[in-house]
Design an enzyme around this catalytic site. Sequence first.
Site, short mmCIF file in Angstrom:
data_model
loop_
_atom_site.label_atom_id
_atom_site.label_comp_id
_atom_site.label_asym_id
_atom_site.label_seq_id
_atom_site.Cartn_x
_atom_site.Cartn_y
_atom_site.Cartn_z
N HIS A 150 3.62 34.21 -28.01
CA HIS A 150 4.07 35.48 -27.44
C HIS A 150 4.75 36.37 -28.49
O HIS A 150 4.98 37.56 -28.25
CB HIS A 150 5.03 35.20 -26.28
CG HIS A 150 4.91 36.18 -25.16
ND1 HIS A 150 4.78 37.54 -25.35
CD2 HIS A 150 4.89 36.01 -23.81
CE1 HIS A 150 4.70 38.16 -24.20
NE2 HIS A 150 4.75 37.25 -23.24
N ARG A 151 5.05 35.84 -29.64
CA ARG A 151 5.58 36.68 -30.71
C ARG A 151 4.49 37.56 -31.31
O ARG A 151 4.76 38.63 -31.84
CB ARG A 151 6.17 35.80 -31.83
CG ARG A 151 7.30 34.89 -31.39
CD ARG A 151 7.72 33.99 -32.53
NE ARG A 151 6.59 33.22 -33.06
CZ ARG A 151 6.62 32.52 -34.19
NH1 ARG A 151 7.74 32.47 -34.90
NH2 ARG A 151 5.56 31.85 -34.60
#
Length: 416
Positions: A388-389
Amino acid sequence: MMATEVKVPTTGNAGEPAVLLEWNVAVGDTVSIGDVVAVLETAKATVEVDTPAAGVVLDLRYAEGDEAPEHDVLLVVGAVGEAVSARTPDAAPSAGASVGASAAPDGASDRSPATARAASPAPEQSPPRGRLSISPRARRLAAERDVDIALIEGSGPFGRIVIADVEAADTAPPTPSATAPVPAPATSRAGREGSVVPVRGARKVTAQRMHASLQGTAQVTLTRYASGDALLAYAARLKEAAALTGAARIGVNDLLLFAAARTLARHPAANSWFSWDGITRFDHVDLGFAVDTGQALLVPVIRDAQSLGLGALAEAAHAAIDRARAGRLAPDEMEGGTFTVSNLGGAGIHWFTPVLNTPQTCILGVGATHRAFPEAPAQLPLSLTFDHRAIDGSAAAALLADIASSIELIDTLAAY
């Protein structure tokens, strides 16, 4: 003649040590250039080590089962009686001390290894009890018969434990050893004994990578079904065509790799690597796929998979699987992947959470097709883990939806 040091080759995993599986030689043996003298297990493959020089084996630095650091000296080859450099403090011979170091004057170097051992002080010739010298077949026999090799005195060259020693120990009553205390076995709270398996080699590397991946990323997994009817029907037709024409078979896994590669070319945000210096997005797909060799989980990479036709991609995948299971994958064949597919459908698994192969930002997990009832549509479970980064949930969901569509239209997709 100058002594030649035969070293541990590059392991392909940032200096991770190799495990010495087997010696093919003993001190005093004569070898020729190119002879395979040892077999190592690295993080990624089983490697045969050959000697670049001819001569006599003067020194073995490690015992079977030991971890040997990358580029460290495994053995020394030279002329009988030739002096060799001192071994490192943590290294020990597996089949006796150096021939050169133990050679005595007045022709002692011409004696057989057994004679030399008998004439030399025992402490210099016997390997430390923590590094037992034992032949591979004797080790296997001891494991089968549950014989403690720490209590066996070897009768082979330089104290090496051979099959006869194991058989004798199996019939003799156990005797205590004053110099070799047996480590206490692992016990559960109920007091039952358990076996301890060393964490090393490929298992150690896999454990380290999985732990680092989960600790150092923001992993989220999305799941959905794809209709599997077109996939299964097309795979069946390709099987019939292969039987008719003699062409190589193209299976379900090949079709899944093909669908993923073609889809990823349209999703550079997911076909990427993450680092805090920036997210690298690729316009080519170097597709990794998980292969269970029975010894380790390896991930060969198919270069530029997005540009390969179905037949060429399947051929590349099959060749990589064969090399992986034979322990002959080169380290560079498992590096540089931009996306990975892990298919557990053949194991009957429906859903699972794949772990990112960092620095990649996505990995696709594929389960087994199944039907709610015999006439129902085939459902293919898909699980996409993403960092998700690097990408948001909506972008990951769009990728997963497109992969599902490509699978459902696989026969049409293969025409382009």
